[in-house]
Design a protein around this motif. Structure first.
Motif, PDB file in Angstrom:
ATOM      1  N   GLY A  28      31.891  84.600  52.588  1.00  0.00           N
ATOM      2  CA  GLY A  28      31.857  84.146  53.972  1.00  0.00           C
ATOM      3  C   GLY A  28      30.993  82.913  54.120  1.00  0.00           C
ATOM      4  N   VAL A  29      31.239  81.941  53.276  1.00  0.00           N
ATOM      5  CA  VAL A  29      30.327  80.821  53.082  1.00  0.00           C
ATOM      6  C   VAL A  29      31.149  79.576  52.762  1.00  0.00           C
ATOM      7  CG1 VAL A  29      29.024  79.988  51.079  1.00  0.00           C
ATOM      8  CG2 VAL A  29      28.172  81.936  52.396  1.00  0.00           C
ATOM      9  N   GLY A  30      30.652  78.412  53.107  1.00  0.00           N
ATOM     10  CA  GLY A  30      31.349  77.191  52.752  1.00  0.00           C
ATOM     11  C   GLY A  30      31.185  76.844  51.291  1.00  0.00           C
ATOM     12  N   LYS A  31      32.173  76.149  50.742  1.00  0.00           N
ATOM     13  CA  LYS A  31      32.031  75.719  49.347  1.00  0.00           C
ATOM     14  C   LYS A  31      30.763  74.909  49.163  1.00  0.00           C
ATOM     15  CE  LYS A  31      36.018  73.667  48.539  1.00  0.00           C
ATOM     16  NZ  LYS A  31      36.894  72.814  47.689  1.00  0.00           N
ATOM     17  N   THR A  32      30.435  74.172  50.206  1.00  0.00           N
ATOM     18  CA  THR A  32      29.228  73.334  50.153  1.00  0.00           C
ATOM     19  C   THR A  32      28.008  74.136  49.720  1.00  0.00           C
ATOM     20  OG1 THR A  32      30.191  72.574  52.212  1.00  0.00           O
ATOM     21  CG2 THR A  32      28.242  71.429  51.411  1.00  0.00           C
ATOM     22  N   ALA A  33      27.870  75.298  50.308  1.00  0.00           N
ATOM     23  CA  ALA A  33      26.696  76.129  50.019  1.00  0.00           C
ATOM     24  C   ALA A  33      26.640  76.499  48.542  1.00  0.00           C
ATOM     25  CB  ALA A  33      26.735  77.386  50.878  1.00  0.00           C
ATOM     26  N   VAL A  34      27.804  76.717  47.979  1.00  0.00           N
ATOM     27  CA  VAL A  34      27.829  77.061  46.555  1.00  0.00           C
ATOM     28  C   VAL A  34      27.421  75.860  45.714  1.00  0.00           C
ATOM     29  CG1 VAL A  34      29.266  77.854  44.654  1.00  0.00           C
ATOM     30  CG2 VAL A  34      29.635  78.771  46.947  1.00  0.00           C
ATOM     31  N   TYR A  35      28.087  74.747  45.985  1.00  0.00           N
ATOM     32  CA  TYR A  35      27.827  73.561  45.164  1.00  0.00           C
ATOM     33  C   TYR A  35      26.400  73.040  45.344  1.00  0.00           C
ATOM     34  CZ  TYR A  35      32.586  73.037  43.453  1.00  0.00           C
ATOM     35  OH  TYR A  35      33.789  73.229  42.811  1.00  0.00           O
ATOM     36  N   ARG A  36      25.783  73.419  46.430  1.00  0.00           N
ATOM     37  CA  ARG A  36      24.405  72.992  46.622  1.00  0.00           C
ATOM     38  C   ARG A  36      23.464  73.744  45.666  1.00  0.00           C
ATOM     39  NH1 ARG A  36      24.315  73.504  51.986  1.00  0.00           N
ATOM     40  NH2 ARG A  36      25.225  71.466  52.388  1.00  0.00           N
ATOM     41  N   ARG A  37      23.902  74.908  45.208  1.00  0.00           N
ATOM     42  CA  ARG A  37      23.046  75.738  44.340  1.00  0.00           C
ATOM     43  C   ARG A  37      23.355  75.568  42.865  1.00  0.00           C
ATOM     44  NH1 ARG A  37      21.526  79.371  48.977  1.00  0.00           N
ATOM     45  NH2 ARG A  37      22.903  78.130  50.280  1.00  0.00           N
ATOM     46  N   TRP A  38      24.640  75.488  42.550  1.00  0.00           N
ATOM     47  CA  TRP A  38      25.036  75.329  41.157  1.00  0.00           C
ATOM     48  C   TRP A  38      26.095  74.230  41.094  1.00  0.00           C
ATOM     49  CZ3 TRP A  38      25.267  80.153  43.680  1.00  0.00           C
ATOM     50  CH2 TRP A  38      24.231  81.045  43.375  1.00  0.00           C
ATOM     51  N   SER A  39      26.195  73.602  39.954  1.00  0.00           N
ATOM     52  CA  SER A  39      27.145  72.495  39.878  1.00  0.00           C
ATOM     53  C   SER A  39      28.427  72.891  39.169  1.00  0.00           C
ATOM     54  CB  SER A  39      26.499  71.315  39.151  1.00  0.00           C
ATOM     55  OG  SER A  39      26.059  71.713  37.884  1.00  0.00           O
ATOM     56  N   ASN A  40      28.422  74.048  38.570  1.00  0.00           N
ATOM     57  CA  ASN A  40      29.535  74.476  37.732  1.00  0.00           C
ATOM     58  C   ASN A  40      29.887  75.924  37.955  1.00  0.00           C
ATOM     59  OD1 ASN A  40      30.556  72.562  36.006  1.00  0.00           O
ATOM     60  ND2 ASN A  40      28.674  72.553  34.799  1.00  0.00           N
ATOM     61  N   LYS A  41      31.106  76.258  37.645  1.00  0.00           N
ATOM     62  CA  LYS A  41      31.443  77.676  37.567  1.00  0.00           C
ATOM     63  C   LYS A  41      30.655  78.314  36.423  1.00  0.00           C
ATOM     64  CE  LYS A  41      35.539  79.765  35.640  1.00  0.00           C
ATOM     65  NZ  LYS A  41      37.002  79.898  35.710  1.00  0.00           N
ATOM     66  N   LEU A  42      30.646  77.652  35.279  1.00  0.00           N
ATOM     67  CA  LEU A  42      29.951  78.204  34.117  1.00  0.00           C
ATOM     68  C   LEU A  42      28.472  78.418  34.393  1.00  0.00           C
ATOM     69  CD1 LEU A  42      29.860  79.094  31.186  1.00  0.00           C
ATOM     70  CD2 LEU A  42      29.616  76.688  30.523  1.00  0.00           C
ATOM     71  N   GLU A  43      27.849  77.345  34.896  1.00  0.00           N
ATOM     72  CA  GLU A  43      26.414  77.416  35.173  1.00  0.00           C
ATOM     73  C   GLU A  43      26.103  78.528  36.177  1.00  0.00           C
ATOM     74  OE1 GLU A  43      23.437  74.709  37.706  1.00  0.00           O
ATOM     75  OE2 GLU A  43      24.626  73.571  36.266  1.00  0.00           O
ATOM     76  N   MET A  44      26.919  78.607  37.199  1.00  0.00           N
ATOM     77  CA  MET A  44      26.728  79.623  38.225  1.00  0.00           C
ATOM     78  C   MET A  44      26.823  81.024  37.637  1.00  0.00           C
ATOM     79  SD  MET A  44      29.095  80.249  41.624  1.00  0.00           S
ATOM     80  CE  MET A  44      30.563  80.704  40.711  1.00  0.00           C
ATOM     81  N   VAL A  45      27.890  81.275  36.921  1.00  0.00           N
ATOM     82  CA  VAL A  45      28.086  82.619  36.367  1.00  0.00           C
ATOM     83  C   VAL A  45      26.959  82.978  35.405  1.00  0.00           C
ATOM     84  CG1 VAL A  45      29.557  83.980  34.852  1.00  0.00           C
ATOM     85  CG2 VAL A  45      30.566  82.636  36.676  1.00  0.00           C
ATOM     86  N   LEU A  46      26.606  82.051  34.548  1.00  0.00           N
ATOM     87  CA  LEU A  46      25.556  82.347  33.572  1.00  0.00           C
ATOM     88  C   LEU A  46      24.250  82.686  34.266  1.00  0.00           C
ATOM     89  CD1 LEU A  46      26.053  79.856  30.621  1.00  0.00           C
ATOM     90  CD2 LEU A  46      26.657  82.269  30.829  1.00  0.00           C
ATOM     91  N   GLU A  47      23.892  81.876  35.260  1.00  0.00           N
ATOM     92  CA  GLU A  47      22.625  82.117  35.943  1.00  0.00           C
ATOM     93  C   GLU A  47      22.630  83.475  36.636  1.00  0.00           C
ATOM     94  OE1 GLU A  47      19.549  81.931  39.037  1.00  0.00           O
ATOM     95  OE2 GLU A  47      21.693  82.139  39.364  1.00  0.00           O
ATOM     96  N   ILE A  48      23.708  83.779  37.307  1.00  0.00           N
ATOM     97  CA  ILE A  48      23.772  85.031  38.060  1.00  0.00           C
ATOM     98  C   ILE A  48      23.817  86.242  37.137  1.00  0.00           C
ATOM     99  CG2 ILE A  48      25.226  86.376  39.601  1.00  0.00           C
ATOM    100  CD1 ILE A  48      25.910  83.828  41.057  1.00  0.00           C
ATOM    101  N   VAL A  49      24.687  86.157  36.140  1.00  0.00           N
ATOM    102  CA  VAL A  49      24.831  87.303  35.250  1.00  0.00           C
ATOM    103  C   VAL A  49      23.542  87.569  34.472  1.00  0.00           C
ATOM    104  CG1 VAL A  49      25.950  88.089  33.147  1.00  0.00           C
ATOM    105  CG2 VAL A  49      27.312  87.206  35.026  1.00  0.00           C
ATOM    106  N   SER A  50      22.937  86.521  33.946  1.00  0.00           N
ATOM    107  CA  SER A  50      21.734  86.793  33.159  1.00  0.00           C
ATOM    108  C   SER A  50      20.607  87.254  34.073  1.00  0.00           C
ATOM    109  CB  SER A  50      21.333  85.571  32.331  1.00  0.00           C
ATOM    110  OG  SER A  50      21.160  84.457  33.163  1.00  0.00           O
ATOM    111  N   GLY A  51      20.637  86.835  35.316  1.00  0.00           N
ATOM    112  CA  GLY A  51      19.675  87.367  36.280  1.00  0.00           C
ATOM    113  C   GLY A  51      19.813  88.869  36.428  1.00  0.00           C
ATOM    114  N   VAL A  52      21.046  89.322  36.545  1.00  0.00           N
ATOM    115  CA  VAL A  52      21.276  90.755  36.662  1.00  0.00           C
ATOM    116  C   VAL A  52      20.891  91.485  35.374  1.00  0.00           C
ATOM    117  CG1 VAL A  52      23.044  92.526  36.915  1.00  0.00           C
ATOM    118  CG2 VAL A  52      23.072  90.514  38.387  1.00  0.00           C
TER     119      VAL A  52
END
Lengths: 193, 193
Positions: free
Chosen positions: B36-60
């Motif tokens: 329920g968020v704009g794409k902007t909000a995502v891209y503001r936090r991570w620049s990649n699908k890969l980078e995003m997934v890695l950061e989130i998954v390893s966080g968990v």
DNA sequence: TGACGTCGAAACGCAACCGTTGCGTCGTCG
DNA sequence: CGACGACGCAACGGTTGCGTTTCGACGTCA
């Protein structure tokens, strides 16, 4: 009709594409491109990505696995583990199998096809070997075939498909011995100290 | 800056999307839509699908695993296997883990991240337990920690993540006993008949 | 020779997603 | 109160893939 060499080229391309990019990203365009073939040729044979992959993969999986019966559980086991380890270290298989396993978790048709192939060609082997060993008196009577299969295949799959470090003859022998010991002690309660 | 509740919503969406469609088909558009968020909000936090997934998954994944030390190898083992089995039966984890494992086979960055998480949080546990047991004299001195880990985790992973049939307390106990027996006999040659 | 069917190539309209941008709103800090 | 920045939304041009269609070339059988 439907030239056989072209069908073969497509089958081959699908396997390689599957290994490289996985089911999720596999596209028919890429398959046709790789096979040096028009998309028309692909759609003339299969109507779907799913249908195509299932038909091709289960065709490959159907190539039967030898059923060892050397007269001794230890050698049967070691032989089986050797064969499985070879399969799991195959360049293409080692990519495709985990990928389809993961895909099976969310696609019932893939799960069904994969589990049938697995059951008839791997699990059955394990259950047969255990049955023979029990009949020979090498394993206790109540030996649980399910646990036996998990013990035989699980460590190999974990090591080869998940941690992805190669194994040698020595590892196989140690593991086979350990599994044998495990099964001989299986039906007992907590082992005596 | 960067509102925390939105970051949390995205993290949550990524995990669920990952479970449903897998890494290969995960799209940032879908993540944003789901959160329920704009794409902007995502891209503001991570620049990649890969980078995003890695950061989130390893966080968990970093949420640590308890290190059992009950004073007895048998109970340590059973406790560990219980925890692992719980994790592998978790609705989301059971989808994501095999998916990322398969993806790791072709993406070195994923492999690196995943193997680090695996090594620090699962394998290390196994090696510690075995080390303690050897020190206590419960296991033979030359016990190979690598084989031990394969034996402890492999069957569980195979059963739960691959064949995907649920397990009960009884199975766990039987398996733990079998593994204990296997390890006690491990360094020996072919077992006497 | 002619009819048939497969072949590769190319293009079709459609949909999804990429990563970026501009806009107007809203909450917070100073 | 005013500036600032994150927010959503919508749209951008570009890419990729879908599944279909049309075309001319080629091979085979009769």
């Amino acid at each position: 009709m439907l030239r056989g060499d072209i069908t073969a080229a497509i089958r081959n391309a699908v396997m390689n594409e599957l290994a490289e990019v996985g089911y999720g990203r596999l596209s028919i365009e890429a398959v046709a491109r790789r096979a040096g073939v028009g998309k028309t040729a692909v759609y003339r044979r299969w109507s779907n990505k799913l249908e195509m992959v299932l038909e091709i993969v289960s065709g490959v999986a159907e190539r039967s696995v030898p059923m060892p019966d050397t007269g001794s559980f230890a050698t049967d086991l070691q032989l089986t583990m050797f064969i499985v380890s070879k399969a799991l270290q195959h360049r293409i298989a080692s990519q495709i199998i985990p990928d389809l396993m993961a895909e099976a978790a969310r696609n019932p048709k893939i799960a069904e096809t994969l589990h049938r192939a697995l059951r008839t060609h791997q699990t059955a082997v394990g259950e047969t070997i255990v049955g023979q060993a029990v009949a020979r008196g090498e394993l206790p009577k109540g030996t649980d075939p399910g646990i036996a299969v998990d013990l035989m295949i699980g460590p190999l799959y974990w090591h080869l498909a998940v941690t992805r470090t190669p194994i040698d003859e020595d590892y196989l022998e140690k593991m086979a011995n350990a599994v044998t010991a495990a099964l001989k002690a299986a039906p007992a309660g907590p082992p005596a100290p």
